[in-house]
Structure formats: structure tokens, C-alpha cells
Design an enzyme around this catalytic site. Structure first.
Site, mmCIF file in Angstrom:
data_model
loop_
_atom_site.group_PDB
_atom_site.id
_atom_site.type_symbol
_atom_site.label_atom_id
_atom_site.label_comp_id
_atom_site.label_asym_id
_atom_site.label_seq_id
_atom_site.Cartn_x
_atom_site.Cartn_y
_atom_site.Cartn_z
ATOM 1 C CG HIS A 138 -0.348 -0.509 2.443
ATOM 2 N ND1 HIS A 138 -1.146 -1.493 3.184
ATOM 3 C CD2 HIS A 138 0.876 -0.624 3.073
ATOM 4 C CE1 HIS A 138 -0.459 -1.662 4.267
ATOM 5 N NE2 HIS A 138 0.855 -1.566 3.991
ATOM 6 C CE1 TYR A 141 6.070 6.450 -9.368
ATOM 7 C CE2 TYR A 141 8.287 7.447 -8.306
ATOM 8 C CZ TYR A 141 7.480 7.254 -9.483
ATOM 9 O OH TYR A 141 7.775 7.535 -10.620
ATOM 10 C CG ASN A 161 11.815 8.476 -10.370
ATOM 11 O OD1 ASN A 161 10.769 9.247 -9.550
ATOM 12 N ND2 ASN A 161 11.436 8.229 -11.450
ATOM 13 C CE1 TYR A 162 13.005 15.272 -13.774
ATOM 14 C CE2 TYR A 162 11.298 16.462 -12.523
ATOM 15 C CZ TYR A 162 12.064 16.349 -13.741
ATOM 16 O OH TYR A 162 12.336 17.349 -14.633
ATOM 17 N NE ARG A 215 14.351 5.404 12.071
ATOM 18 C CZ ARG A 215 14.189 4.119 12.607
ATOM 19 N NH1 ARG A 215 14.565 4.226 13.861
ATOM 20 N NH2 ARG A 215 13.378 3.124 12.340
#
Length: 233
Positions: A138, A141, A161-162, A215
Site C-alpha cells: 500500500h 511509488y 527518481n527525479y 533518521r
């Protein structure tokens, strides 16, 4: 509605019904014809079950005993045998065998989804190869990525990715574990059997068999803050 438009609509409806009737004669099962549109160039095997609201466009091929719909759109794609595609959209991609997908998954062009993969609700895959038995349950991307076998994507994980100028790829090895809310900043390689801890942003390669944690270390708790904040209103 003008007479010409009405005639065109009726003609299209009759042509679609003829396609469906031929498919039924060959063993395709339609649970309901409500909202079902089938391309004349589609090849659908016997035993396929199609639910209402399904649209199959272009040169789509669907293998035996697969279930499509309700409310799915498939265009110029190949779907293997024993798949379940529920309320999802697939474009110009190769979906192999025993794949489960949806609801509300989006497979964009140039994807290969291999055997046994689960693509869950609100998952988007673009220009990627997803290896056998990988799971993305769920809110994930996967873009411009090469994903191995038996990988697990946690909720909210993404491949970034961009960079605003060019696209870059991620490579994720077999049996890797991508924790919830993990950002993979492409280009980055995640090795076989590597783990990325929940909430991490990973911008460097992670060696095989390693655990990556990235983190913010500081966590402050201000007791009584809510009451003081509200009193200012």
C-alpha cells in the site's frame, strides 16, 4: 442528441456487444456487461472472468483463469494466467502469472511485473522491473527501478527518481526489506538481504546483508505544550 450521434453510439454499442458475445462463446465469463468495453484487437483466454466497469483497450492479451475488475482499465498490455486485477489501471506493461493487484493500483508504461508479485492499494509503478514474489502492499511509488525477488516494500516507501532535471534508477536486491516511509534517493543500490529502517532517507548504497538507518536523532517532548498553545487562541 442529433440523429448522427445517436446512430454512431448505437453502432459502437452493437460492435462492442458482438465482441463480447464472441468471447463468451470462447469461454470468457462476464459477470455483468455494465460499463464493459472490449477492444476488437484484444485476446482473452477461456476462463477469464470480467466484472462490470472494465475497459480493455488496444492489443491487450489476458491469460487463462485471470479475474479483471471491477472498474479496471488495461491498455496494450499482457496479463498472465491466474491473476487478479481489481479496480486498477495498466498501460503498455507485461504482467506475468499469479499476480494480484489493487484496488487502485496504477501501472504506467514499460513495466514488467513478474510471477507472484502483489501490488496493493494506491501503489504506482513506472518504468520498472519488479521481481518474483515481491510485495508492495500500500501507498508505495516504484519508479525507474530494478527490483529483485522477495522484496518487501513498507507503507509509504518511495523511490525518489527525479531531481528536477533528469531521471535516475534504483536497484534493489533480492530479499531486501524497505521499511515504512523510506525514501530511496536515486541512483542508489540496495544489496541482497539488506534492510532499510522505517523513516529513513537513503542516499548512499547499502551493502548486502546490512541495516541502514538514517533518521533525525534528536527527539524533544514538551509536556503540557498543547494546553499552553491552545490558551493563546
Amino acid at each position: 442528441m442529433t440523429g448522427n450521434l445517436k446512430e454512431m453510439r448505437e453502432k459502437k454499442s452493437r460492435a462492442n456487444l458482438e465482441i463480447i458475445e464472441k468471447l463468451e462463446e470462447n469461454g470468457v465469463i462476464f459477470e455483468s456487461l455494465d460499463g464493459v468495453l472490449i477492444s476488437p484487437n484484444a485476446k482473452i483466454a477461456a476462463g477469464v472472468v470480467i466484472y462490470p466497469g472494465t475497459i480493455i483497450k488496444g492489443k491487450t492479451e489476458i491469460g487463462e483463469n485471470t479475474i479483471i475488475g471491477p472498474n479496471s482499465l488495461i491498455q496494450d498490455s499482457k496479463i498472465g494466467v491466474n491473476c487478479v486485477i481489481n479496480s486498477s489501471q495498466i498501460y503498455s506493461s507485461d504482467i506475468r502469472n499469479d499476480v494480484t493487484m489493487g484496488p487502485f493500483a496504477h501501472i504506467r508504461p514499460n513495466c514488467v511485473i513478474k510471477d507472484g508479485v502483489h501490488i496493493g492499494n494506491f501503489v504506482e509503478v513506472k518504468n520498472s522491473v519488479v521481481g518474483e514474489n515481491t510485495k508492495a502492499g500500500h501507498l508505495t511509488y516504484i519508479g525507474d527501478s530494478d527490483v529483485g525477488e522477495d522484496v518487501n516494500f513498507g507503507c509509504g516507501s518511495i523511490t525518489a527518481n527525479y531531481d528536477g532535471v533528469k531521471k535516475a534508477r534504483c536497484k534493489i536486491g533480492d530479499r531486501a526489506f524497505i521499511g515504512s516511509n523510506v525514501n530511496l534517493i536515486a541512483p542508489v543500490n540496495i544489496g541482497d538481504d539488506a534492510f532499510t529502517a522505517a523513516g529513513s532517507t537513503i542516499a548512499k548504497d547499502v551493502p548486502a546483508g546490512s541495516l541502514a538507518i538514517s533518521r533525525q536523532r534528536e527527539q524533544k517532548i514538551a509536556e503540557g505544550w498543547t494546553a499552553k498553545h491552545r490558551s493563546k487562541k
